[in-house]
Scaffold this motif. Structure first.
Motif, PDB file in Angstrom:
ATOM      1  N   VAL A 256       0.866  -1.187   0.000  1.00  0.00           N
ATOM      2  CA  VAL A 256       0.000   0.000   0.000  1.00  0.00           C
ATOM      3  C   VAL A 256       0.897   1.230   0.000  1.00  0.00           C
ATOM      4  O   VAL A 256       1.769   1.378   0.850  1.00  0.00           O
ATOM      5  CB  VAL A 256      -0.959  -0.004   1.208  1.00  0.00           C
ATOM      6  N   THR A 257       0.677   2.095  -0.974  1.00  0.00           N
ATOM      7  CA  THR A 257       1.516   3.283  -1.124  1.00  0.00           C
ATOM      8  C   THR A 257       0.847   4.557  -0.607  1.00  0.00           C
ATOM      9  O   THR A 257       1.528   5.538  -0.324  1.00  0.00           O
ATOM     10  CB  THR A 257       1.887   3.502  -2.603  1.00  0.00           C
ATOM     11  N   LYS A 258      -0.495   4.523  -0.508  1.00  0.00           N
ATOM     12  CA  LYS A 258      -1.219   5.720  -0.082  1.00  0.00           C
ATOM     13  C   LYS A 258      -2.615   5.301   0.365  1.00  0.00           C
ATOM     14  O   LYS A 258      -3.225   4.414  -0.226  1.00  0.00           O
ATOM     15  CB  LYS A 258      -1.314   6.692  -1.259  1.00  0.00           C
ATOM     16  N   ARG A 259      -3.092   5.931   1.425  1.00  0.00           N
ATOM     17  CA  ARG A 259      -4.452   5.691   1.919  1.00  0.00           C
ATOM     18  C   ARG A 259      -5.170   7.018   2.084  1.00  0.00           C
ATOM     19  O   ARG A 259      -4.618   7.978   2.595  1.00  0.00           O
ATOM     20  CB  ARG A 259      -4.423   4.990   3.269  1.00  0.00           C
ATOM     21  N   ASP A 260      -6.417   7.045   1.672  1.00  0.00           N
ATOM     22  CA  ASP A 260      -7.254   8.211   1.867  1.00  0.00           C
ATOM     23  C   ASP A 260      -8.166   7.915   3.057  1.00  0.00           C
ATOM     24  O   ASP A 260      -9.021   7.026   2.977  1.00  0.00           O
ATOM     25  CB  ASP A 260      -8.081   8.487   0.612  1.00  0.00           C
ATOM     26  N   GLY A 261      -7.970   8.619   4.157  1.00  0.00           N
ATOM     27  CA  GLY A 261      -8.731   8.362   5.367  1.00  0.00           C
ATOM     28  C   GLY A 261     -10.218   8.627   5.227  1.00  0.00           C
ATOM     29  O   GLY A 261     -11.035   7.984   5.875  1.00  0.00           O
ATOM     30  N   ARG A 262     -10.588   9.544   4.368  1.00  0.00           N
ATOM     31  CA  ARG A 262     -11.994   9.884   4.196  1.00  0.00           C
ATOM     32  C   ARG A 262     -12.732   8.827   3.372  1.00  0.00           C
ATOM     33  O   ARG A 262     -13.803   8.377   3.749  1.00  0.00           O
ATOM     34  CB  ARG A 262     -12.123  11.253   3.526  1.00  0.00           C
ATOM     35  N   THR A 263     -12.164   8.411   2.254  1.00  0.00           N
ATOM     36  CA  THR A 263     -12.839   7.463   1.357  1.00  0.00           C
ATOM     37  C   THR A 263     -12.409   6.024   1.580  1.00  0.00           C
ATOM     38  O   THR A 263     -13.010   5.114   1.025  1.00  0.00           O
ATOM     39  CB  THR A 263     -12.565   7.810  -0.116  1.00  0.00           C
ATOM     40  N   MET A 264     -11.337   5.829   2.345  1.00  0.00           N
ATOM     41  CA  MET A 264     -10.752   4.505   2.588  1.00  0.00           C
ATOM     42  C   MET A 264     -10.072   3.910   1.348  1.00  0.00           C
ATOM     43  O   MET A 264      -9.661   2.767   1.347  1.00  0.00           O
ATOM     44  CB  MET A 264     -11.790   3.526   3.132  1.00  0.00           C
TER      45      MET A 264
END
Length: 104
Positions: A73-81
């Motif tokens: 996993v290179t990036k996570r968006d906390g709002r959209t998951m």
């Protein structure tokens, strides 16, 4: 046959091949590895949408692949998951499958 499978058939054949090589992979996990390797999907939401799967299910399978270092996993968006991913070091052995049209 012309030697080149249509994209969907190739995807499914590679998923089947990965599962045969690694019986611990679920169909969704094998699909995620293939999608990352072929550049079909690089994030969890896109993969879920393309295959008509629940995003939460894809995220759960992605966690298992990350633990085995098959995907990173290179990036996570906390709002959209939404989680962006690339093949992990443990997937290096499969790289040659994704570069040939005669993988089946």
């Amino acid at each position: 046959m012309s030697g080149e499978l249509p994209e969907v058939e190739r995807f499914m054949a590679l998923v089947t091949r990965l599962q045969a090589d690694d019986p611990l992979l679920t169909p969704i996990q094998a699909g995620l590895v293939v999608a990352a390797g072929l550049g079909i999907a690089g994030d969890s939401r896109t993969f879920a949408r393309l295959l008509g799967l629940a995003h939460a299910l894809v995220l759960r399978e992605l966690i298992g692949l990350s633990a085995r270092n098959l995907l990173r996993v290179t990036k996570r968006d906390g709002r959209t998951m939404r989680s962006h991913f690339v093949p992990g070091d443990a997937a290096a052995g499969y790289a040659s499958l994704f570069q040939r049209d005669d993988t089946i």
